[in-house]
Write an enzyme that holds these catalytic residues in place. Structure first.
Site, PDB file in Angstrom:
ATOM      1  N   SER A 127       0.825  -1.210   0.000  1.00 41.61           N
ATOM      2  CA  SER A 127       0.000   0.000   0.000  1.00 41.61           C
ATOM      3  C   SER A 127       0.854   1.253   0.000  1.00 41.61           C
ATOM      4  O   SER A 127       1.968   1.273   0.555  1.00 41.61           O
ATOM      5  CB  SER A 127      -0.882  -0.017   1.256  1.00 41.61           C
ATOM      6  OG  SER A 127      -1.453   1.241   1.492  1.00 41.61           O
ATOM      7  N   TYR A 152      -2.383  -1.114  11.005  1.00 40.98           N
ATOM      8  CA  TYR A 152      -2.635  -1.663   9.659  1.00 40.98           C
ATOM      9  C   TYR A 152      -1.481  -1.283   8.719  1.00 40.98           C
ATOM     10  O   TYR A 152      -0.911  -2.134   8.034  1.00 40.98           O
ATOM     11  CB  TYR A 152      -3.960  -1.134   9.103  1.00 40.98           C
ATOM     12  CG  TYR A 152      -4.077  -1.305   7.609  1.00 40.98           C
ATOM     13  CD1 TYR A 152      -4.306  -2.570   7.059  1.00 40.98           C
ATOM     14  CD2 TYR A 152      -3.917  -0.225   6.740  1.00 40.98           C
ATOM     15  CE1 TYR A 152      -4.379  -2.746   5.684  1.00 40.98           C
ATOM     16  CE2 TYR A 152      -3.993  -0.390   5.370  1.00 40.98           C
ATOM     17  CZ  TYR A 152      -4.224  -1.652   4.841  1.00 40.98           C
ATOM     18  OH  TYR A 152      -4.293  -1.811   3.485  1.00 40.98           O
ATOM     19  N   LYS A 156       1.726  -3.600   6.716  1.00 41.70           N
ATOM     20  CA  LYS A 156       2.150  -3.552   5.305  1.00 41.70           C
ATOM     21  C   LYS A 156       3.668  -3.403   5.219  1.00 41.70           C
ATOM     22  O   LYS A 156       4.339  -4.085   4.439  1.00 41.70           O
ATOM     23  CB  LYS A 156       1.456  -2.398   4.573  1.00 41.70           C
ATOM     24  CG  LYS A 156      -0.033  -2.590   4.349  1.00 41.70           C
ATOM     25  CD  LYS A 156      -0.336  -3.782   3.458  1.00 41.70           C
ATOM     26  CE  LYS A 156      -1.804  -3.927   3.153  1.00 41.70           C
ATOM     27  NZ  LYS A 156      -2.121  -5.199   2.472  1.00 41.70           N
TER      28      LYS A 156
END
Length: 339
Positions: A127, A152, A156
């Protein structure tokens, strides 16, 4: 002989679109999902689009190491695309252990099985959040990663590092990380699209749900940013264009065209679009008025970010092609079909 690609989390929004493009490109696909964040709507849509009623679906949890091992034994997997992860930023802040346990363990199991079987091609769904609030725009793959603003986002970054280190250590394990910008839209057939559970975390489902009457009003968070119209700028990429990038990346791995055993690519359009511009474009292309209001800034939102996609354009032979208008028309067609 056809190559087989495993799509973990393949029944979700991005996974289902990638599955369609892989099948249409001539790959055999195995979909695996635990359905913790989706139902079978998109999987059934994939079967209709591709005509593949026999598409393999394995219901399993990638946090179960034995189940991952069995999956690789049951099917000859040439490449795996890993989507299986929790993805709500706010929830990750409220419950970081849930995110670290699920998102890290599931990917570690994939890498462990890849190592155990003597190697595999691993494509990780990363991302643009890894860039944080960038100092310079547009961002390239060499732009520094910033400290993650949520658990979150941190997962990644950590999974990128897992892949990089495993590729360096274990012969035969090759990896590509695709850093997505803001995927939006739906398949032109309106048979698959974004299907959030509860209140949407992403802008376009909130727009379409407001337009159809599921939500009373859309809140645009912040109109005092240092941008041309005061709202945040993002790089919105059509979900089908994004899916095609995965097919190009898989082909690069399987055809032996990688220049390094671990590679990173930005997947975006290279064009900044503000939140207000997106809302206005949705109204115009679908000929309707949206009930929206401006609200205070939301913590953690960066002012502006968009990609320099030239490396993906050159090395993957991929380019974003669909217009924002086409994308927003498809999103609205999908929402109307769900009604």
């Amino acid at each position: 002989m056809k190559k087989t690609v495993l799509v973990s989390g393949g029944a979700g929004f991005i996974g289902s679109h990638v599955t369609v493009e892989l099948i249409e490109a001539g790959y055999e696909v195995v979909v695996a999902d635990n359905f913790s964040n989706c139902d079978d709507t998109c999987f059934e849509g994939v079967k209709k689009i591709t005509g593949r009623e026999d598409l393999p679906l394995v219901k399993m949890d990638f946090c179960d190491r034995n189940a991952v091992g069995k999956l690789f034994k049951d099917y000859h997997i040439d490449a795996v695309i890993h989507f299986a992860a929790f993805k709500a930023v706010g929830e990750s802040v409220a419950d970081p252990l849930k995110y670290y346990t699920n998102n890290l363990q599931s990917f570690l199991n994939v890498l462990d099985v890849a190592r155990e079987q003597g190697g595999c091609n691993v494509l990780f769904s990363s991302s643009a959040t890894v860039y944080g609030e960038p100092e310079k725009l547009p961002v390239t793959e060499q732009s520094p990663r910033q400290a993650a603003t949520s658990p979150y986002g941190n997962t990644k970054q950590m999974c990128e590092d897992f892949l990089r280190d495993c590729v360096a250590a274990y012969p035969g394990v090759r990896g590509i990380a695709l850093r997505y910008f803001n995927p939006i839209g739906a398949h032109p057939s309106a048979l698959i699209g974004e299907l959030p559970r509860g209140v949407p975390n992403n802008l376009v489902p909130f727009i379409t749900q407001t337009a159809i009457g599921k939500r009373a009003c859309l809140s645009i968070f912040g109109n005092d940013y240092p941008t041309p119209d005061g709202t945040c700028q993002r790089d919105y990429i059509d979900i089908v264009d994004l899916a095609k990038a995965h097919v190009c990346a898989v082909a690069r791995m399987l055809d032996g065209k990688m220049e390094e055993p671990y590679e990173i690519f930005n997947i975006g359009t290279g064009r900044p679009v503000s939140v207000l511009e997106l809302v206005n474009a949705f109204e115009k292309v679908n000929n309707l008025k949206l009930n929206y209001k401006f609200a205070p800034r939301r913590p953690g939102d960066v002012t502006a970010i968009w990609a320099d996609p030239s490396l993906a354009n050159e090395k993957l032979g991929w380019k974003a092609e669909r217009t924002v208008e086409e994308t927003l028309a498809a999103a609205w067609a999908w929402e109307r079909r769900l009604k």
